[in-house]
Design an enzyme around this catalytic site. Sequence first.
Site, PDB file in Angstrom:
ATOM      1  N   ASP A  35      31.073  27.465  17.702  1.00  0.00           N
ATOM      2  CA  ASP A  35      31.466  28.614  18.352  1.00  0.00           C
ATOM      3  C   ASP A  35      30.187  28.945  19.552  1.00  0.00           C
ATOM      4  OD1 ASP A  35      32.049  31.042  19.003  1.00  0.00           O
ATOM      5  OD2 ASP A  35      31.307  32.046  17.054  1.00  0.00           O
ATOM      6  N   GLU A 163      32.712  22.464  46.432  1.00  0.00           N
ATOM      7  CA  GLU A 163      33.812  22.080  45.956  1.00  0.00           C
ATOM      8  C   GLU A 163      34.759  23.074  46.916  1.00  0.00           C
ATOM      9  OE1 GLU A 163      37.463  23.147  43.616  1.00  0.00           O
ATOM     10  OE2 GLU A 163      36.186  24.537  44.600  1.00  0.00           O
ATOM     11  N   HIS A 281      39.666  34.079  45.501  1.00  0.00           N
ATOM     12  CA  HIS A 281      38.766  33.767  46.705  1.00  0.00           C
ATOM     13  C   HIS A 281      38.713  35.117  47.641  1.00  0.00           C
ATOM     14  CE1 HIS A 281      39.570  29.166  47.354  1.00  0.00           C
ATOM     15  NE2 HIS A 281      39.101  29.413  46.374  1.00  0.00           N
TER      16      HIS A 281
END
Length: 474
Positions: A35, A163, A281
Amino acid sequence: MSKPLLYGVLGAALVSTALVPNAPADAAVVAESPDISVTNVKAHLDQLQSIATSNGGNRYTGRPGYRASADWVKSKLDAAGYTTTLQSFSTSAGTSYNVIAEWPHGDANHVVMTGSHLDSVSVGPGINDNGTGSSGVLETALAYAASGQTPRNRLRFGFWGAEELGLLGSKYHVNNLPAAERDKVELYLNFDMTGSPNPGYFVYNDNPAGNGARDDLTAYFTSKSVQTEYIDVQGRSDHAAFRSLGIPTAGTFSGAEGIKTAAQATKWGGTAGQAYDPCYHRSCDTISNLNLTSLDRQSDAIGHMVWNYAQKDYGTTTPPTGGNLLRNPGFESGATNWTGTTGVITNSSSKPAHGGSYKAWLQGNGRSSTENVGQSVAIPASAGAASLSFWVRIDTAETTGSTVYDTVKVQVVDGATTSTLATLSNVNKSTAYVQKTYDVTAYKGRTVTVKFVGQEDSSLQTSFVIDDVVLGTS
């Protein structure tokens, strides 16, 4: 998550409801799934928000907020006992960095890697995109370090820079890995946007080599009564560089600018007719732009995959000193780099693979037939020695144990000359995979084809299943 993915008209083609499978019989469930603390994940997100707030409101590549984010993540992993590297590379926006962390235990010849991109767009702090994935991966890495688990495989974590500029950090990392190191990466798991405020539960379905991990993710969510949908994210995130090399990949996504349908709202809750993340974005992608239920579920899924694939048995083959000269040696990219009889390379569940899901299955037809699979390879003249090894499992319906009826020949084709290194047959039947190794030093300085040729007589099948082929030098 990088450039937008169009939904609406294209949605039916890109997103389909997953047929939820049962957990695979060979799923790597060997330790209770953890968990992962959503409280701790949220605390990491608070820190990323604080970093952005102190650095012009963003964590964009080439700006102070990104370097501060990378340094902070590295410091947390350093303190937990990871071996970490800050890998720098150049972009049009300035220098960026990947944070690479490796747990210094487990078999370094079998690497399970988990990653997420750490940078934001220039207009906002990027808390959902992709502070959420990064924070879930970070907390999983920290929890594993504190768990006392001893992994079978080597665990590696990547926090990617740039990225948002075109997946530059993950591409740089993969392209700068030596071929022998690439071959050690058994699986790459990617998590990009896991806490969208109007979330979906999407599982990547864009790399056949990763279908086993995809199914494990789907089965995990099903066990938690969470329905999923498959999605082809079209190379929008950092698994793309790994996928291009034939490395199995999988991951999850809670949705970006796409619009939630009425059926999805019935299934998952939330609001139909609105974006999964209206702040995608945008400057409003702040600490307030989160669904903590999604964040909790997705972080637990990250933990489940890391815990279980840390212990997955990929075999005990040690790659030779000179690395593996063969490409796609475990067939996990299907027929890529291999030639021969169509359909021989398969992920059929009828025969287990030695590692991963794919293997070469020659014969097993129960009739007169011939099948083959091979790959051309250049063996350096500088090699001191060279050897060919592979794992093979042979099962047969032939009842006479000492008579050869069906065969597979291990061959080297050197120009017009074909040499047979060994012939295996129904007599060599085995209930488990057996490793075979043969000397091919005589072929150094030449480009040859390594070939497996199966031949079966007119009745009673024999199956020759071959996997994890290594041609190495020393």
